[in-house]
Design an enzyme around this catalytic site. Sequence first.
Site, PDB file in Angstrom:
ATOM      1  CD  GLU A  82      55.475  11.391  16.420  1.00 17.35           C
ATOM      2  OE1 GLU A  82      55.234  12.463  16.975  1.00 17.35           O
ATOM      3  OE2 GLU A  82      54.829  10.973  15.452  1.00 17.35           O
ATOM      4  CB  CYS A 103      52.282   7.351   0.678  1.00 21.78           C
ATOM      5  SG  CYS A 103      53.158   5.805   0.398  1.00 21.78           S
ATOM      6  N   GLY A 116      58.295   5.101   8.294  1.00 15.48           N
ATOM      7  CA  GLY A 116      59.248   4.379   7.456  1.00 15.48           C
ATOM      8  C   GLY A 116      58.705   3.149   6.769  1.00 15.48           C
ATOM      9  CB  SER A 119      52.425  -2.429   7.318  1.00 17.41           C
ATOM     10  OG  SER A 119      51.739  -1.717   6.332  1.00 17.41           O
ATOM     11  CB  SER A 125      50.330   0.459   2.324  1.00 15.00           C
ATOM     12  OG  SER A 125      50.650   0.452   3.679  1.00 15.00           O
ATOM     13  CG  HIS A 171      46.600   3.036   0.896  1.00 15.73           C
ATOM     14  ND1 HIS A 171      45.846   2.752   2.010  1.00 15.73           N
ATOM     15  CD2 HIS A 171      47.896   2.940   1.301  1.00 15.73           C
ATOM     16  CE1 HIS A 171      46.647   2.498   3.041  1.00 15.73           C
ATOM     17  NE2 HIS A 171      47.888   2.595   2.630  1.00 15.73           N
ATOM     18  CB  CYS A 198      46.624   4.743  10.023  1.00 12.81           C
ATOM     19  SG  CYS A 198      47.462   4.033   8.624  1.00 12.81           S
TER      20      CYS A 198
HETATM   21  S1  SF4 Z   1      52.583   5.255   4.146  1.00  9.95           S
HETATM   22 FE1  SF4 Z   1      54.380   4.143   4.867  1.00  9.95          FE
HETATM   23  S2  SF4 Z   1      55.617   3.928   3.012  1.00  9.95           S
HETATM   24 FE2  SF4 Z   1      54.142   5.523   2.554  1.00  9.95          FE
HETATM   25  S3  SF4 Z   1      55.220   7.447   3.068  1.00  9.95           S
HETATM   26 FE3  SF4 Z   1      54.049   6.794   4.888  1.00  9.95          FE
HETATM   27  S4  SF4 Z   1      55.508   5.660   6.126  1.00  9.95           S
HETATM   28 FE4  SF4 Z   1      56.341   5.771   4.046  1.00  9.95          FE
END
Ligand code: SF4
Length: 338
Positions: free
Chosen positions: A84, A109, A155, A187, A210, A212, A329
């Site tokens: 996508e 994640c 990805g 990112s 990322s 978090h 997101c």
């Molecule tokens: S946040 Fe990014 S790195 Fe983590 S699983 Fe999702 S696509 Fe993969």
Amino acid sequence: MQIETFLEEHNQPKYRLNQFYQAYYQKLITDFDQLTVWPKSLRDQAAKQISLLSLKPIKTQVSKDQDTIKVLFSRQHAPEQLLEAVLMKHQDNRNTVCVSCMIGCPMNCAFCATGNMGFIANLNADEIVEQVLFFARELAKTQQKITNIVFMGMGEPMINLTATQESIAILTDKNKLAMSPSRITVSTCGVITPLKKFIMEGYKGRLAISLHAPNQELREKIMPVAKANPLPKLFKTIDLYTKKTNKRVSYEYILIKEVNDQIEHAQQLVLLLKYKLAHVNLIPYNPVSNQSWQRPERKAVYAFAQILKEANIAYTIRVTMGQDIAAACGQLATSKQS
Ligand code: SF4
């Protein structure tokens, strides 16, 4: 076959390649027949040997407010593999394309629908660029252009580094898409070794991390990548980027109710970023179907932001776009039915 090889094999002069680049990347042709500056016989030969489209759009979803368009593509050479990409039309006239660099993702994640799919395949540079070209063609119908590209779709770009670098080279090449590097954001969840390579090999675009979680323990709980890539080492690598580019780094922080949205987490985040060239992007969690996590209350989001404000750390609370079509997101996961 690559166009460069094709022209060499047909003993064509060098300017034919530039004619192709101009037609394909700037005039946005999808068929060799539209390349009218080439002789007909060469166009016919090229059409027999080269496919200009490596992705096929199979489903388009538009958000209620019309500002977000999500397209599901299948790969021409492996039609069962789906990915996508998303176009976000912002109020200030920016048109941002969020591209995928993989089908699925191996990083797992916990808050991410793509991660929950597991890893299926890496995309190549042409397939990444083709997502951009697809939306460029759509926008051209209303005389609009793409202004920004973010590698924030499916990805992890650092795990598919060669394709990421090659696609950025195409996007920024003056003879191809000619985008300014500062309009591109990559990112990463923070895979240190390839990230260091990426920075040292001269990446000039913007970097988003990322993050978090504001401490190692919590980060390991929600992002398995954190175990082998601890925060102090990750920040050393990020410092290299800041030193080389003098650019501010964006830190993505998905706020999950009662997981990482408490005042103490905001205070820890301040300690991590206080002396950095940093901007925090607070993203209230977007529900993913198989997760029981929740989005925090508005007042918890603002209380968290207030701590950053008091510490003079730049932040924005991301306006969630495309939530009704699962394009926000962390929500990308391919399903023909979704
Ligand atoms: S946040 Fe990014 S790195 Fe983590 S699983 Fe999702 S696509 Fe993969």
